[in-house]
Design an enzyme around this catalytic site. Structure first.
Site, PDB file in Angstrom:
ATOM      1  N   GLY A 146       0.840  -1.190   0.000  1.00  9.71           N
ATOM      2  CA  GLY A 146       0.000   0.000   0.000  1.00  9.71           C
ATOM      3  C   GLY A 146       0.872   1.236   0.000  1.00  9.71           C
ATOM      4  O   GLY A 146       2.077   1.167  -0.244  1.00  9.71           O
ATOM      5  N   LYS A 177       5.032  -7.077   8.009  1.00 12.88           N
ATOM      6  CA  LYS A 177       4.592  -5.767   7.530  1.00 12.88           C
ATOM      7  C   LYS A 177       5.678  -4.747   7.829  1.00 12.88           C
ATOM      8  O   LYS A 177       6.035  -4.532   8.989  1.00 12.88           O
ATOM      9  CB  LYS A 177       3.288  -5.394   8.236  1.00 12.88           C
ATOM     10  CG  LYS A 177       2.817  -3.980   7.959  1.00 12.88           C
ATOM     11  CD  LYS A 177       1.443  -3.723   8.573  1.00 12.88           C
ATOM     12  CE  LYS A 177       1.018  -2.283   8.398  1.00 12.88           C
ATOM     13  NZ  LYS A 177      -0.368  -2.050   8.864  1.00 12.88           N
ATOM     14  N   GLU A 201      -9.465  -9.612   1.247  1.00  7.93           N
ATOM     15  CA  GLU A 201      -9.876  -8.287   1.721  1.00  7.93           C
ATOM     16  C   GLU A 201     -11.358  -8.079   1.441  1.00  7.93           C
ATOM     17  O   GLU A 201     -11.852  -8.430   0.368  1.00  7.93           O
ATOM     18  CB  GLU A 201      -9.082  -7.175   1.036  1.00  7.93           C
ATOM     19  CG  GLU A 201      -7.610  -7.166   1.394  1.00  7.93           C
ATOM     20  CD  GLU A 201      -6.749  -7.773   0.304  1.00  7.93           C
ATOM     21  OE1 GLU A 201      -7.276  -8.589  -0.494  1.00  7.93           O
ATOM     22  OE2 GLU A 201      -5.541  -7.444   0.251  1.00  7.93           O
ATOM     23  N   ASP A 215      -9.146   4.038  11.225  1.00  6.13           N
ATOM     24  CA  ASP A 215      -9.076   3.909   9.766  1.00  6.13           C
ATOM     25  C   ASP A 215      -9.813   2.650   9.328  1.00  6.13           C
ATOM     26  O   ASP A 215      -9.385   1.933   8.432  1.00  6.13           O
ATOM     27  CB  ASP A 215      -7.612   3.884   9.318  1.00  6.13           C
ATOM     28  CG  ASP A 215      -7.459   4.032   7.793  1.00  6.13           C
ATOM     29  OD1 ASP A 215      -8.395   4.539   7.138  1.00  6.13           O
ATOM     30  OD2 ASP A 215      -6.416   3.625   7.263  1.00  6.13           O
ATOM     31  N   ASN A 247      -9.457  -2.526   5.421  1.00  3.49           N
ATOM     32  CA  ASN A 247      -8.734  -3.012   6.598  1.00  3.49           C
ATOM     33  C   ASN A 247      -9.490  -4.108   7.342  1.00  3.49           C
ATOM     34  O   ASN A 247      -9.315  -4.302   8.541  1.00  3.49           O
ATOM     35  CB  ASN A 247      -8.399  -1.836   7.522  1.00  3.49           C
ATOM     36  CG  ASN A 247      -7.253  -1.010   6.947  1.00  3.49           C
ATOM     37  OD1 ASN A 247      -6.389  -1.549   6.251  1.00  3.49           O
ATOM     38  ND2 ASN A 247      -7.260   0.283   7.213  1.00  3.49           N
ATOM     39  N   ASP A 251      -4.382  -3.528  10.507  1.00  3.47           N
ATOM     40  CA  ASP A 251      -3.859  -2.193  10.226  1.00  3.47           C
ATOM     41  C   ASP A 251      -4.204  -1.171  11.313  1.00  3.47           C
ATOM     42  O   ASP A 251      -4.980  -0.250  11.117  1.00  3.47           O
ATOM     43  CB  ASP A 251      -4.422  -1.738   8.859  1.00  3.47           C
ATOM     44  CG  ASP A 251      -3.560  -0.668   8.206  1.00  3.47           C
ATOM     45  OD1 ASP A 251      -2.512  -0.320   8.784  1.00  3.47           O
ATOM     46  OD2 ASP A 251      -3.943  -0.186   7.123  1.00  3.47           O
TER      47      ASP A 251
HETATM   48  N1  LIG Z   1      -1.772 -11.185   8.916  1.00  2.00           N
HETATM   49  C1  LIG Z   1      -1.997 -11.079   7.604  1.00  2.00           C
HETATM   50  N2  LIG Z   1      -2.318 -12.175   6.872  1.00  2.00           N
HETATM   51  C2  LIG Z   1      -2.546 -12.100   5.539  1.00  2.00           C
HETATM   52  N3  LIG Z   1      -2.464 -10.962   4.831  1.00  2.00           N
HETATM   53  C3  LIG Z   1      -2.155  -9.822   5.491  1.00  2.00           C
HETATM   54  C4  LIG Z   1      -1.914  -9.822   6.897  1.00  2.00           C
HETATM   55  N4  LIG Z   1      -1.634  -8.554   7.276  1.00  2.00           N
HETATM   56  C5  LIG Z   1      -1.710  -7.800   6.147  1.00  2.00           C
HETATM   57  N5  LIG Z   1      -2.019  -8.553   5.066  1.00  2.00           N
HETATM   58  C6  LIG Z   1      -2.145  -8.078   3.654  1.00  2.00           C
HETATM   59  O1  LIG Z   1      -1.426  -6.875   3.504  1.00  2.00           O
HETATM   60  C7  LIG Z   1      -2.282  -5.812   3.097  1.00  2.00           C
HETATM   61  C8  LIG Z   1      -1.871  -4.495   3.765  1.00  2.00           C
HETATM   62  O2  LIG Z   1      -1.917  -4.606   5.177  1.00  2.00           O
HETATM   63  P1  LIG Z   1      -2.299  -3.374   6.104  1.00  2.00           P
HETATM   64  O3  LIG Z   1      -2.027  -3.774   7.510  1.00  2.00           O
HETATM   65  O4  LIG Z   1      -3.680  -2.908   5.794  1.00  2.00           O
HETATM   66  O5  LIG Z   1      -1.230  -2.274   5.656  1.00  2.00           O
HETATM   67  P2  LIG Z   1      -1.357  -0.834   4.927  1.00  2.00           P
HETATM   68  O6  LIG Z   1      -0.854   0.110   5.947  1.00  2.00           O
HETATM   69  O7  LIG Z   1      -0.449  -0.912   3.752  1.00  2.00           O
HETATM   70  O8  LIG Z   1      -2.788  -0.610   4.536  1.00  2.00           O
HETATM   71  C9  LIG Z   1      -3.673  -6.298   3.483  1.00  2.00           C
HETATM   72  O9  LIG Z   1      -4.663  -5.727   2.678  1.00  2.00           O
HETATM   73  C10 LIG Z   1      -3.569  -7.783   3.292  1.00  2.00           C
HETATM   74  O10 LIG Z   1      -3.737  -8.122   1.954  1.00  2.00           O
HETATM   75 MG   LIG Z   2      -4.552  -1.070   5.297  1.00  2.00          MG
END
Ligand SMILES: Nc1ncnc2c1ncn2[C@@H]1O[C@H](COP(=O)(O)OP(=O)(O)O)[C@@H](O)[C@H]1O
Ligand SMILES: [Mg+2]
Length: 308
Positions: free
Chosen positions: A103, A122, A195, A231, A236, A253
């Site tokens: 992202g 992450k 998602e 958010d 999310n 997130d």
């Molecule tokens: N524990 C998890 N298991 C599987 N996919 C994950 C996990 N955490 C994050 N993701 C994937 O990573 C993407 C971005 O994570 P997120 O925490 O929303 O970060 P951002 O700050 O980039 O929005 C999610 O939409 C999902 O597809």
């Molecule tokens: Mg996110």
């Protein structure tokens, strides 16, 4: 998508990590860390140090000042590499795999632990202001130095990890936190998760279940942990297989959360809840009145406002 980070990481030599750590160690003090500092900390013969600095610059893990004084700064990729190295050394991850989500605000990779479990790693990136009041002033992201962005990202990593530990311990539907290092948060991978914004095909009953677990999580966060996500949206929430059959919504997130007693917390809570209700109403035809949902998440009522 093959992970560039994994490829870069594998191409590095022990000297490179020493130099990277030496640069990092000066970043609390300098915008650009003087080369003498790096030399002193890395403790490498000059020829090896120069070779390493050249390699790290070519790979864009460090950047040189354009000024008269020779100094270096770590890039976000450099910081990623240091976090991977540390997580590897601690036995948290064995191998880093592909990107599973990228992202504006983070890159998420899949990784394998030494016991063969799959985790999500992450990496926080620049450009996210976690506190409402800071987001409002706008002075943040715009004119900030790289150094403060790196420090900020590290702070976000710790912040997200700690709140996940608390929420997960309280039984909220969030990813299970595994570890954190610098700006990187390791969570158990949600296998088979989609998602919510991608509109996974859900029966009406399943949609009600997913919304139920999201609202329950918002309630636990507010009442028991004293925080508001801030958010929450279909971007999310992951729809994942439930522990005992069925499906559940997992709220991801969290780094921008605010405390319940901060000035705009109530507003943010209402925005979070109404966004998610609106989504379920328009995409899955599940109706839940905002007023009842607010009463539920704030503890004025014990009943989730869900249709049978
Ligand atoms: N524990 C998890 N298991 C599987 N996919 C994950 C996990 N955490 C994050 N993701 C994937 O990573 C993407 C971005 O994570 P997120 O925490 O929303 O970060 P951002 O700050 O980039 O929005 C999610 O939409 C999902 O597809
Ligand atoms: Mg996110």
């Amino acid at each position: 998508m093959p992970g560039r980070l994994a490829r870069v990481y594998q191409s590095l030599e022990p000297d490179d990590f020493r130099v990277l750590r030496a640069v990092e160690s000066g970043m609390g003090r300098y915008e650009y860390v003087p080369v003498e500092w790096v030399e002193r900390r890395a403790r490498l013969p000059p020829s090896r140090m120069l070779r390493s600095i050249r390699r790290l610059s070519d790979l864009k893990l460090i950047r040189r000042t354009l000024g008269a004084i020779v100094g270096y700064t770590l890039t976000f990729l450099g910081l990623d590499v240091l976090a991977v190295r540390a997580l590897h050394a601690k036995g948290v991850i064995e191998e880093l795999g592909d990107v599973i989500g990228a992202g504006k605000e983070s890159d998420v990779y899949v990784a394998v632990t030494p016991t063969g479990e799959r985790v999500a790693v992450k990496f926080h990136k620049e450009g996210r202001a976690p506190f409402h009041r800071i987001r409002r002033t706008r002075s943040f992201a715009a004119g900030e130095s790289r150094r403060s962005m790196l420090l900020w990202a590290k702070m976000l990593g710790e912040r997200e990890f700690r709140v996940l530990v608390e929420l997960h311990g309280l039984g909220a539907s969030v990813p299970e936190p595994v570890a954190w290092n610098r700006h990187a948060v390791v969570e158990r991978l949600l296998e088979g998760a989609v998602e919510l914004y991608r509109l996974p095909p859900l029966t009406r009953g399943e949609a009600v279940e997913v919304l139920g677990s999201v609202l329950r999580t918002v309630r636990i966060a507010y009442l028991e942990a004293g925080v508001v996500h801030g958010d929450l949206s279909e971007y999310n929430v992951l729809v994942a297989p439930g522990d005992s059959g069925g499906v559940r919504g997992v709220v991801i997130d969290w780094p921008q959360y605010v405390y319940r007693d901060e000035p705009h917390a109530r507003e943010l809570l209402e925005r979070d809840v109404s966004r998610i209700l609106r989504f379920f109403r328009s995409k899955y035809r599940v109706e839940a009145p905002l007023e009842d949902a607010m009463a539920y998440v704030t503890g004025e009522s014990g009943e989730p406002p869900l249709p049978a």
